[in-house]
Scaffold this motif. Structure first.
Motif, short mmCIF file in Angstrom:
data_model
loop_
_atom_site.label_atom_id
_atom_site.label_comp_id
_atom_site.label_asym_id
_atom_site.label_seq_id
_atom_site.Cartn_x
_atom_site.Cartn_y
_atom_site.Cartn_z
N ALA A 150 0.82 -1.22 0.00
CA ALA A 150 0.00 0.00 0.00
C ALA A 150 0.85 1.26 0.00
CB ALA A 150 -0.93 0.00 1.21
N VAL A 151 2.07 1.18 0.54
CA VAL A 151 2.93 2.36 0.65
C VAL A 151 4.32 2.01 0.09
CG1 VAL A 151 4.04 3.98 2.24
CG2 VAL A 151 1.70 3.19 2.68
N PRO A 152 4.83 2.80 -0.85
CA PRO A 152 6.18 2.54 -1.37
C PRO A 152 7.21 2.55 -0.25
CG PRO A 152 5.03 4.14 -2.74
CD PRO A 152 4.17 3.93 -1.53
N GLY A 153 8.11 1.59 -0.28
CA GLY A 153 9.14 1.49 0.74
C GLY A 153 8.77 0.61 1.91
N CYS A 154 7.50 0.25 2.04
CA CYS A 154 7.06 -0.65 3.11
C CYS A 154 6.95 -2.06 2.54
CB CYS A 154 5.72 -0.20 3.68
SG CYS A 154 5.81 1.34 4.64
N SER A 155 7.85 -2.93 2.95
CA SER A 155 7.88 -4.29 2.42
C SER A 155 7.01 -5.25 3.22
CB SER A 155 9.32 -4.82 2.41
OG SER A 155 9.87 -4.76 3.72
N GLY A 156 6.56 -4.83 4.41
CA GLY A 156 5.71 -5.67 5.24
C GLY A 156 4.26 -5.23 5.14
N ARG A 157 3.55 -5.39 6.25
CA ARG A 157 2.15 -4.97 6.33
C ARG A 157 1.79 -4.77 7.79
NH1 ARG A 157 -0.95 -9.70 7.38
NH2 ARG A 157 0.29 -11.60 7.22
N TRP A 178 -2.84 5.79 2.53
CA TRP A 178 -2.10 5.31 3.70
C TRP A 178 -0.85 6.15 3.89
CZ3 TRP A 178 -4.87 1.58 0.93
CH2 TRP A 178 -5.71 0.76 1.69
N ILE A 179 -0.57 6.52 5.14
CA ILE A 179 0.65 7.22 5.52
C ILE A 179 1.42 6.30 6.45
CG2 ILE A 179 1.63 9.24 6.65
CD1 ILE A 179 0.17 9.93 4.09
N ALA A 180 2.66 5.95 6.07
CA ALA A 180 3.40 4.96 6.85
C ALA A 180 4.89 5.20 6.75
CB ALA A 180 3.07 3.55 6.36
N HIS A 181 5.61 4.82 7.78
CA HIS A 181 7.08 4.85 7.80
C HIS A 181 7.59 3.41 7.77
CE1 HIS A 181 11.22 5.49 9.05
NE2 HIS A 181 11.05 6.79 8.86
N PRO A 182 8.59 3.12 6.93
CA PRO A 182 9.08 1.74 6.83
C PRO A 182 9.54 1.13 8.16
CG PRO A 182 9.92 3.06 5.02
CD PRO A 182 9.24 4.01 5.96
N ASP A 183 9.99 1.98 9.11
CA ASP A 183 10.49 1.47 10.39
C ASP A 183 9.44 1.48 11.49
OD1 ASP A 183 13.02 1.03 9.31
OD2 ASP A 183 13.69 3.07 9.79
N MET A 198 6.67 -0.51 13.03
CA MET A 198 6.19 -1.90 12.98
C MET A 198 4.67 -1.99 13.04
SD MET A 198 6.63 -3.56 16.73
CE MET A 198 5.71 -2.92 18.14
N ILE A 199 4.00 -0.97 13.55
CA ILE A 199 2.54 -1.03 13.65
C ILE A 199 1.92 -1.18 12.27
CG2 ILE A 199 0.45 0.18 14.40
CD1 ILE A 199 2.19 -0.89 16.67
N CYS A 200 2.46 -0.46 11.30
CA CYS A 200 1.91 -0.53 9.95
C CYS A 200 2.79 -1.31 8.98
CB CYS A 200 1.68 0.88 9.39
SG CYS A 200 3.15 1.93 9.44
N ASN A 201 4.03 -1.65 9.40
CA ASN A 201 4.96 -2.30 8.47
C ASN A 201 5.78 -3.38 9.18
OD1 ASN A 201 6.18 -2.59 5.86
ND2 ASN A 201 7.98 -1.51 6.64
N ALA A 202 5.12 -4.26 9.90
CA ALA A 202 5.81 -5.39 10.52
C ALA A 202 6.21 -6.40 9.44
CB ALA A 202 4.92 -6.07 11.55
N SER A 203 7.33 -7.07 9.63
CA SER A 203 7.76 -8.07 8.67
C SER A 203 6.73 -9.20 8.61
CB SER A 203 9.12 -8.63 9.05
OG SER A 203 9.10 -9.17 10.36
N GLU A 204 6.71 -9.92 7.50
CA GLU A 204 5.66 -10.90 7.24
C GLU A 204 5.58 -11.96 8.34
OE1 GLU A 204 2.42 -12.46 5.50
OE2 GLU A 204 3.45 -10.62 4.91
N ASP A 205 6.73 -12.40 8.86
CA ASP A 205 6.72 -13.45 9.89
C ASP A 205 7.15 -12.92 11.25
OD1 ASP A 205 9.35 -12.97 9.30
OD2 ASP A 205 9.91 -15.07 8.98
N SER A 206 6.86 -11.65 11.51
CA SER A 206 7.30 -11.00 12.75
C SER A 206 6.71 -11.67 13.98
CB SER A 206 6.89 -9.53 12.73
OG SER A 206 7.17 -8.92 13.97
N TYR A 207 7.55 -11.85 15.01
CA TYR A 207 7.06 -12.36 16.28
C TYR A 207 6.05 -11.40 16.92
CZ TYR A 207 10.36 -16.25 16.71
OH TYR A 207 11.04 -17.42 16.53
N VAL A 208 6.17 -10.11 16.59
CA VAL A 208 5.26 -9.13 17.16
C VAL A 208 3.83 -9.40 16.75
CG1 VAL A 208 4.83 -6.66 17.44
CG2 VAL A 208 7.16 -7.47 17.10
N ARG A 209 3.64 -10.08 15.62
CA ARG A 209 2.29 -10.45 15.19
C ARG A 209 1.64 -11.40 16.21
NH1 ARG A 209 1.22 -8.74 10.26
NH2 ARG A 209 2.94 -8.24 8.85
#
Length: 289
Positions: free
Chosen positions: A130-137, A154-159, A161-172
């Motif tokens: 949804a946002v360029p530079g954000c490889s997660g979701r 969508w407004i998001a920062h790549p770093d 994690m709330i909007c751009n956590a890695s696909e298999d993030s433990y935070v999920r």
């Protein structure tokens, strides 16, 4: 016939801790005030108060799920009370509230033809790509559907994690376990947790196995999770008199204070510009004079 621009009502739904159960204010508060403060006279902005709690994290003690449900009811009331076209903006948990309302519109459960545009800052259910530079979701996983008739920014920062956590993030997994967390309704939380564990319905259920190869992957996931959490925490940490500078920190709250991209604008300023462009060029916002 001459056409005139009808004033647009901007309904703002804040993030965790920015509102409370008995919040009946109308003026926009918190991070989103930096969006509405940059809008011109064509807009009338209104705050939508709701618990904005995450279990014991914020006032009220309601779980994230319960807090969101209250927010949905109050946002629908505000949409129905608006005299003309409506734009919705949300931050963090407020995005979840808006996404639930959009889901009701998409499925036909709610009729809200006056909703003309939506802006989401750090959406916990942000889709991949949804946002360029954000490889997660978004860390909370897949959200409710969005109607094709409503444009979303969508407004998001790549770093962040709330909007751009890695696909298999433990935070999920943490997000899954704490969505219903509340000491006020402890039995409900435990029941939801038991169902989650029994059915192994975590977001990462298909990415976790017991094997040496998986252990090597888990080391990488652990390092990623640490970096994601550091990005969420404040830039300066203090504990028992010890102060630590967290160079990665503050990504989730930087949308009102730091440039988001090469334009030099903050995320809030970028969203304000987008809303004004929509108001200028979108035909549904024009009414007969």
């Amino acid at each position: 016939m001459i056409e005139a621009m009808s004033q647009v009502t901007v309904l703002a739904v804040g993030g965790t801790g920015e509102s409370h159960p008995d919040d009946h204010r109308r003026h926009v508060s918190g991070l989103l005030s930096e969006v509405t403060g940059a809008l011109d006279e064509r807009f009338a902005s209104r705050w939508v108060g709701y618990p904005a709690s995450y279990g014991p994290v914020a006032a009220g003690g309601l779980s994230y799920r319960q807090s969101t449900e209250v927010g949905v009811e109050r946002l629908i009331d505000a949409i129905e009370d608006a005299p003309g076209p409506v734009m919705l903006i949300g931050y963090s948990q407020g995005c979840t509230v808006i996404r639930e309302v959009l889901g009701q519109i998409a499925t036909g459960a709610l009729r809200a033809d006056n909703v003309s545009a939506v802006g989401l800052v750090s959406d916990p259910e942000q889709p991949a790509g949804a946002v360029p530079g954000c490889s997660g979701r978004g860390v909370a996983g897949v959200g409710a559907p969005i109607p094709d008739s409503v444009p979303v920014q969508w407004i998001a920062h790549p770093d962040d994690m709330i909007c751009n956590a890695s696909e298999d993030s433990y935070v999920r997994d943490i997000a899954d376990l704490t969505r219903s967390m509340s000491f006020r309704t402890l039995r409900t939380w435990l029941a939801h947790t038991w169902v989650l564990l029994r059915h192994n319905s975590f977001q990462n259920a298909g990415k976790t196995r017991v094997s040496p190869r998986q252990w090597r992957t888990d080391l990488r996931r652990l390092r990623t999770a640490v970096n994601e959490v550091l990005g969420y925490l404040p830039p300066r940490l203090a504990w028992r008199g010890v102060r630590v500078v967290n160079a990665r920190g503050g990504r989730h709250i930087a949308y009102a204070s730091e440039p988001l991209d090469a334009s030099g604008l903050t995320g809030c300023q970028v969203l304000a510009q987008w809303l004004q462009v929509r108001a200028t060029f979108d035909a549904p916002l024009r009414v007969a004079a």
